[in-house]
Every structure is written in C-alpha cells, then in structure tokens.
Design a protein around this motif. Structure first.
Motif: not given
Ligand SMILES: [Zn+2]
Length: 308
Positions: A201, A203-204, A239, A242
């Motif tokens: 992902c 983002a995370c 994910c 997100h």
C-alpha cells in the motif's frame, strides 16, 4: 538436449495419482508457465514464485481440478525439477540444501534457498516461437485434460490478451489506449500496478500475500471514466481502506509526493486518527522511477481534495 526430449518429458510427467486419477497440478502449472512466457513476463527465463504466477495457475487449475484435488502450487513447482523441466537456482551456500530437498519446501524456505527458477533452456527457447507454444499447449491439454480442452484454450487466449495489454501500458507514451474489453484491461492494469508497487500500500505500507490473494487494489489516480488512461503512472497500489478514502477525496497523494488529508476529517474523533496520521507522510513509491505517478494525476487528486 533437443526439443523432442523436453516434449517427451512434458508428456510423461510424474503426476502421481489420487482416487484413480492423475493429479492435475504439474500440467496445469506448465500451462501457466507457457502463458507467462507468452505475455513477455519471462523474457530472461527467471521465474519467481509470486502471486501473479499463482493467479494464472489458479485459472487453469480451477478448470481441471476434481473434488479430490486441493490447490497447491509449491509442490508441483518444486517437483517439476524431477521431470527435468524446472531448475531451481540455489543461493550461495545453499547448493547442498537445494539438492537434498526432496519434498517441497515452504515458501519461506524456497525464498531463502533459491534466487530464482528457470525452465529448461531448450524448452524455454522453443517457447519463444508462437507456433511451438500452441503445439505444446495443445499436446498438454490433449494428453492430460482432453475433456476440458476448449475451456483451457479460452483461458490461454484471455491470458494472451491480458499480456499484450500489459506490454502496451508499460510502454504508454500518452497516445490513446486501443479499445479493449474491460475485464482484460482491468486485469492488466491491476497486475502492472501491483507488481510495480511490490504489492504494498502506497499509504500505510501494508503488504499481505496469501498465495495469489493480496490485500491491495490497483487504484486509478484520475478515474478511468474521466481519463481513459491505464498508464501505470496513473495508478497506485492501495489497501482497501486507503483506496476507499482516496476515492472519496478524504486523502490524496500530492505532487510533492506526500499525503494530504481532507478538512472533513476530525482528529478529535478517535476512529479517524489512523487516516489523520497520514498527514505529511511520504507516498511509498515503486522502486522503478518509470512507474512513479504522473504529476498531472497527483495535481488532479490534490485539487479534488481541496475542493471537496
Ligand atoms: Zn493502506
């Protein structure tokens, strides 16, 4: 060795039997490997045991499996070496362990012990020729799966179309994409983007892989309906959470390659803190620069977030 001898091996696989029928795993895996060669993803004959190979394997396997067959790819993958069709290349120091390993290792062990695997070189060479690929695919389906022949060939054709579209979008130069069926497009875009982001992902950083099941989606930055653009630089692996939040303009990757957060989120609300923590964090980009997101796509995201 000549091609004939590898054909011989292919048609005399040590398949093992269960409940009176031959196990379909090895020939199904060979069909998947032929599709991989055909789509141009095996140019250097380096095969990695990855979600993509598993996904193609599953497509073939689900057509030929009976109630007595459970899906398993590591076992046929490892054991195709006893048929002299696959070679597993040991990492330095693991040569003896690889030689001694008769039953299939775990996936972690496989990654620890080997660099990559490859098809026997004469077979790989022969498979560069489209006519040879067709002949071999025909021979495998007739020998092992005669009743399912047309279904298997249909999967082969779809995989070929997905592979062509993948090659096309990997080299996208801004010219319009040719008309292509949505499910072929979707699968190709998904595979190229997830591979570029290594299934992580942006983002995370979440990265979970179970066989061919992965926790990330391939999201368009400027939606397909607006941009008609499947260039992987208009994509991002995210994910489920997100992806959802980006689609609703609650979070956005910006041209400075950081995450921006919508004013609509409230850090006094406990449940929203995970999203708010993204504020100012770097976008986790693909290792290869050529897949980094386009600035205009990031600008589009940032503007929509600010105006939402
Ligand atoms: Zn995430």
């Amino acid at each position: 060795m000549s091609l004939n001898s590898s054909w011989d091996q292919v048609l005399h696989l040590r398949t093992g039997r269960v409940g009176g029928h031959e196990r379909p795993h090895k020939p199904a895996l060979l069909l998947a490997l032929i599709s991989l060669v055909e789509s141009g993803r095996l140019r250097d004959n380096k095969i990695s045991y990855d979600p993509e190979l598993f996904e193609v394997f599953r497509r073939y396997f689900s057509i030929v499996q009976t109630d007595q067959d459970s899906i398993n790819m590591i076992d046929p993958f490892w054991r195709l070496r006893t048929d002299e069709l696959l070679i597993h290349h040991a990492r330095p120091g693991f040569e003896a362990a690889v030689n001694a390993q008769s039953s299939a290792p775990s996936i972690t062990q496989l990654r620890e012990m080997t660099d990559f695997s490859s098809l026997r070189s004469d077979l790989f060479l022969a498979l560069q020729d489209p006519a040879e690929r067709d002949r071999l695919r025909d021979a495998i389906t007739s020998r092992y799966f005669a009743e399912k022949r047309s279904e298997l060939l249909r999967v082969g054709l779809q995989e070929r179309a997905i592979g062509s579209y993948e090659q096309l979008i990997e080299q996208a130069d801004g010219s319009p994409m040719p008309a292509t069926e949505d499910d072929i497009r979707d699968q190709a875009f998904r595979r190229v983007v997830l591979r570029a982001y290594d299934y992580r992902c942006a983002a995370c950083g979440l990265r979970v892989i179970l066989d061919d099941l992965v926790l990330v989606d391939a999201a368009h930055l400027i939606p397909w309906g607006v941009s008609r653009d499947d260039d992987p630089r208009n994509g991002m692996a995210l994910c489920k959470n997100h992806h959802w939040a980006m689609d609703r303009f609650l979070i956005a990757p910006t041209p400075d390659r950081q995450w921006k957060i919508s004013r609509c989120l409230d850090d006094r609300i406990e449940g929203q803190k995970d999203l708010l923590n993204l504020r100012g964090r770097s976008v986790l980009l693909p290792r290869e620069d050529r897949f980094h997101p386009k600035v205009n796509a990031l600008t589009w995201r940032e503007e929509r977030l600010l105006n939402a």
